[in-house]
Structure formats: C-alpha cells, structure tokens
Design a protein around this motif. Structure first.
Motif, mmCIF file in Angstrom:
data_model
loop_
_atom_site.group_PDB
_atom_site.id
_atom_site.type_symbol
_atom_site.label_atom_id
_atom_site.label_comp_id
_atom_site.label_asym_id
_atom_site.label_seq_id
_atom_site.Cartn_x
_atom_site.Cartn_y
_atom_site.Cartn_z
ATOM 1 N N GLU A 247 0.859 -1.180 0.000
ATOM 2 C CA GLU A 247 0.000 0.000 0.000
ATOM 3 C C GLU A 247 0.897 1.231 0.000
ATOM 4 N N PHE B 86 1.290 5.258 0.570
ATOM 5 C CA PHE B 86 0.719 6.425 1.252
ATOM 6 C C PHE B 86 1.484 7.675 0.838
ATOM 7 N N LEU C 232 6.655 1.739 11.247
ATOM 8 C CA LEU C 232 6.014 0.673 10.459
ATOM 9 C C LEU C 232 6.994 -0.442 10.111
ATOM 10 N N TYR D 234 6.542 -4.181 8.927
ATOM 11 C CA TYR D 234 6.464 -4.283 7.468
ATOM 12 C C TYR D 234 7.812 -3.996 6.820
ATOM 13 N N VAL E 220 9.369 -1.588 4.543
ATOM 14 C CA VAL E 220 8.968 -0.210 4.231
ATOM 15 C C VAL E 220 9.939 0.450 3.246
ATOM 16 N N ASP F 264 6.209 -3.780 1.321
ATOM 17 C CA ASP F 264 4.846 -3.835 1.873
ATOM 18 C C ASP F 264 4.188 -2.462 1.915
ATOM 19 N N VAL F 265 4.998 -1.480 2.291
ATOM 20 C CA VAL F 265 4.466 -0.125 2.485
ATOM 21 C C VAL F 265 5.380 0.862 1.773
ATOM 22 N N ALA G 181 -6.112 8.217 4.830
ATOM 23 C CA ALA G 181 -5.808 7.163 5.808
ATOM 24 C C ALA G 181 -5.969 7.685 7.226
ATOM 25 N N ASP H 223 -4.218 1.287 9.577
ATOM 26 C CA ASP H 223 -4.593 -0.054 9.125
ATOM 27 C C ASP H 223 -4.078 -0.277 7.713
ATOM 28 N N VAL H 224 -2.861 -0.787 7.624
ATOM 29 C CA VAL H 224 -2.277 -1.018 6.294
ATOM 30 C C VAL H 224 -3.079 -2.106 5.584
ATOM 31 N N ARG H 225 -3.522 -1.776 4.380
ATOM 32 C CA ARG H 225 -4.309 -2.748 3.612
ATOM 33 C C ARG H 225 -3.416 -3.419 2.591
ATOM 34 N N SER H 226 -3.446 -4.726 2.615
ATOM 35 C CA SER H 226 -2.617 -5.433 1.651
ATOM 36 C C SER H 226 -3.360 -5.531 0.330
#
Ligand SMILES: Nc1ncnc2c1ncn2[C@@H]1O[C@H](COP(=O)(O)OP(=O)(O)OP(=O)(O)O)[C@@H](O)[C@H]1O
Ligand SMILES: [Mg+2]
Lengths: 188, 256
Positions: free
Chosen positions: B3, B5, B27, B31, B33, B111-112, B165, B234-237
């Motif tokens: 996701e 941001f 994070l 994750y 990052v 992931d992020v 977010a 809430d990180v959305r995959s």
C-alpha cells in the motif's frame, strides 16, 4: 467600519495573508490593508477583510461579510488565497480617531500568528510595535494567549459554510488542473 | 502486497518529512517499508536521513536513459530510502511522469511505500504523489492556515481517487487544547487522528543530526506518538499481482 479613502500605494494579488502582512510591514504602512479573496464561491461577493496599521503594525481588524471585528474577524478572514491586496496610506491623525474603537483591536502579532501561522513574522511585527502595544490584549481581554489561538481555530472549524467553500474551491481547482496537466488522460 | 501512502499537508514546514521517516521507522517493525522523497522540487529528506552526500538520487532516475531505480535505493534505519537531489538543474531535467514507474517498480518488492510530498499543489510534479498513492496521511498543525491547506490536500486527493488514511497533528504545544481541535476537525477529515505529536526539541535536534527522530531519540514523547500512529494505521494489503500495473495506470477518475 467606515474608512476614509486615502491614497492607494500598492495593489496586487498575493497568495496568502502572510504576504499581505509582510508587504505592509516592510513598507511600515500607516493606513489600512484590504484583503479580498479572489475565489469567493460560496462566500459573499463583497467579502473583504480590513486591517488598519500604524508603521506596518496591525491595530484593528474588521470583516465586511460577518460584520465582526477584532480576533473573530481574523477567523473570518482565514480563507485560502489568492487575495487581491490593496494598501492605502492615511494621515496618522485620521487613523488615530479610527483607532479609538476598542472592540476592533488586535494585539500586534496576532494577525501574523493566526492568518499566516508565521511566528517569525509575528515576532518581526511585535519588534516594530511600540512597547505600549506589545503586551496589549484584545477587547474581550480573554483572547490574547495560546488558548485564544485555539478558540480561533475552533471558531474556524465550526464555520461549516466556510469550510465547505474551501473544499468546493479545492475540488474545482483539482479538476481544472488535472485537465491542464493532462492527468486525466494519461496511460491506458 | 503493497500500500502506498502520500504524506502531505499543502503547507510548508508542518513536518511531512519528519513524519514520513518517523512513520516509516515505526512501520518497519512490522512491514518492509520503502520511503521515497517525492518532493522533487524542494527535496530535504536526504538531510533528515544522513544521505546528503550520496551519488545517485531520484533525480538521476527521473530522466530519459537515467540510472535504474535500484541505484537510488539505500538501506537505512531498517527501511529502503530513496532520497532526491536538491539541485534546480536536477529538478528541471526530471520528468515527473517517470515517478509512476519508480513507484511501480519498487511496489513489487515491499509492503508499504511512503511518499514524502511537496508543500504545494501548484504543479503536476507536486500532485503526482497524491495521484499515485492509495491513501494520503494528512499532516496538520492546530492552526487555521495548516487546517485550511490540509482540507485542500484532502479534496485534491479525493478528486484523484485517493482516500484519506488519517491525520497527524504535529508541533502541538498544548495537548489538552488540541483534543478539541482534533475532535472538531474529525467532521471534515476522513480516517482517524493517528497521532498528536508534541512540539519537541528532540525533533529539531534529530533534523540537525541528520537522523530520523526514531533513531535519534527513540524514547522521546514525539517518537512514541509516531509509534502510536503506526499502530493505528490499518495497512491494507493490496493484491500481490498487478501491483505494478496499478501504479503505472493510476489516472484521475472522470467525475466523482
Ligand atoms: N514535532 C516537532 N517539534 C518540533 N520541531 C519539529 C517537529 N516536527 C518537525 N519539526 C521541525 O520543523 C522543521 C520542518 O520539519 P519537516 O522538514 O519535517 O517539515 P516538512 O513539512 O517536510 O517541510 P517542507 O514543507 O519544507 O518539506 C524541521 O526543522 C523539523 O526538525
Ligand atoms: Mg519536507
């Protein structure tokens, strides 16, 4: 507030109120500044903010649409730019009579702090103010310190009409610019 | 799964870069990052991350026949960091559209993604991070100009199909007062208030030391606030496949 016509010394479009305040301060203007938001949308077409100044230091504020003065007028003035700014010079004695309106007064640094969120500009303005004014509190007496900054912010957030105007204007601008930048037709 | 941001505010100096790196480090506990300095016109993430003397930056990647993305990725503070150069020539030569490919390429393996975004909405390169991101984290201060610019950023984001977010209130001097401001602003901003970050000497010192806040002063209250923000985000995959396509084809919806 009735303003004498005076002599127009400066007229241009500025991005934000901070630029207007800095322009008045740099000129050490004695007179007044009129700020007219360029994109009024949901605001009345004649919505204007007025600040009187002595040696570039704000003394009174007034808003034509809400008919409020002093710190509440600053909250009314806080809409996104650009603004048309007019700086008008007045003889000091004409201004002195006008300034005898306690309900409209603001402490010297407050406009820079609240409209521009610029502590440096606020400090620069206070430096230019006579000692007698530096610790001046506004008419209400309860609206000078940090809690007052919060109450102005809260007043701003409670003005749903104005917030909606800001959002509407931003949406409009976002759409226009997307077209301009070719962002709505890239890829695929 | 990724996701992206955008960390944005519309106004300068609110703490976007500080927040990007702090949130990124927090994070990174959970994750993989990647942090990208997408403020290609006024880059300063490199100064916050001790990367001011590196050879290859995002500017070198954003030109025709430029360096591969991988050459501008640095492993720092438990994250992958992509700094951007500060020269005007580098900015002028850069083609903003190429940021899509950068994000698409990096998205495959992380992931992020956090995009440190410019303090303006006045050009294509300035809004592109918001266009490309899945969601925006709006950095606010409890002042009228910051809130008004934050509202603008959110409207731009929503117009371009990017959700909110959450918000971060930074440089807070009075934690009691900010509560009521945060509550009142929740009416207008989507998503939770992720953090209220105190005005903090540690943040200023970290910047001077060229280190992210969480590396320089992990015990500071401001650092803890960012860890809280990371927990509340809430990180959305997203789907692992077609990630690259997603960013390459990010366009502005016709009408919303
Ligand atoms: N919570 C805080 N307390 C005190 N100072 C802070 C805080 N957060 C950031 N700062 C300081 O404020 C300055 C601006 O922060 P930062 O560079 O993160 O803002 P920015 O929004 O990225 O700015 P720009 O718009 O210029 O990119 C820096 O000197 C930073 O150290
Ligand atoms: Mg920055």
């Amino acid at each position: 507030m009735k303003l004498p016509s005076g002599r127009l010394v400066h007229s241009r479009v500025v991005d934000d109120p901070g630029a207007a305040l800095a322009a008045a301060l740099d000129r050490e203007l004695t007179g007044y500044a009129v700020l007219e938001p360029q994109e009024t949308l949901l605001l009345a077409a004649d919505a204007r903010g007025v600040l009187t100044l002595t040696d570039g230091v704000p003394v009174l504020t007034y808003h034509t649409e809400t008919d409020r003065g002093g710190p509440p007028a600053l909250a009314d003035l806080a809409v996104p730019g650009p603004y048309r700014l007019e700086l008008v010079a007045l003889p000091a004695d004409v201004l002195a009579d006008l300034h005898d309106t306690p309900a409209l007064r603001v402490p010297p640094g407050m406009p820079a702090q609240r409209l521009a969120g610029d502590p440096d500009l606020a400090a620069r303005t206070r430096n230019n103010a006579p000692d007698s004014r530096v610790r001046e509190s506004p008419a209400s007496g309860s609206d000078s310190g940090e809690p007052a900054q919060q109450s102005a912010v809260e007043a701003f957030l409670e003005n749903e009409g104005k917030i909606e105007a800001i959002r509407e204007q931003a949406r409009e601008e976002a759409r226009e610019r997307a077209a301009e930048w070719g962002l709505d037709e890239v890829c695929e | 799964m990724v996701e992206a941001f955008a960390v944005a505010s519309g106004k300068g100096g609110t703490g976007k870069t500080t927040s990007t790196l702090a949130l990124g480090m927090a994070l990174a506990e959970e994750y993989d990052v990647t942090v990208i300095d997408a403020d290609t016109g006024m880059a300063n993430l490199l100064f916050h991350a001790g990367l001011s003397s590196v050879d290859t930056t995002l500017h070198d990647v954003l030109v025709e026949g430029g360096a591969p993305v991988e050459a501008a990725v640095y492993d720092r503070f438990g994250m992958s960091v992509v700094p951007c150069g500060t020269s005007l020539a580098g900015f002028e030569a850069a083609e903003p559209e190429r940021l899509r490919d950068v994000v698409a390429t990096l998205a495959v393996d992380t992931d992020v993604i956090l995009l440190d975004s410019p303090a303006t909405l006045g050009s294509k390169s300035a809004v592109l991070p918001i266009v490309l991101a899945d969601r925006v984290v709006v950095v606010l201060q409890p002042t009228i100009p910051a809130l008004s610019d934050g509202l603008k950023v959110q409207e731009y984001a929503h117009s371009y199909g990017t959700e909110t977010a959450g918000t971060i209130f930074n440089k807070v001097t009075d934690p009691d007062d900010v509560q009521s401001v945060a509550e009142k602003s929740r009416r207008y901003f989507d998503g939770p208030t992720l953090a209220t970050v105190p005005d903090s000497d540690a943040a200023r010192k970290a910047r001077r030391a060229g280190e992210p806040l969480l590396a320089h002063a992990p015990a500071a209250a401001a650092a803890e606030a960012y860890r809280g923000a990371a927990r509340d985000l809430d990180v959305r995959s997203g789907a692992a496949d077609d990630v690259a396509d997603r960013f390459r084809s990010a366009v502005i919806p016709e009408q919303r």
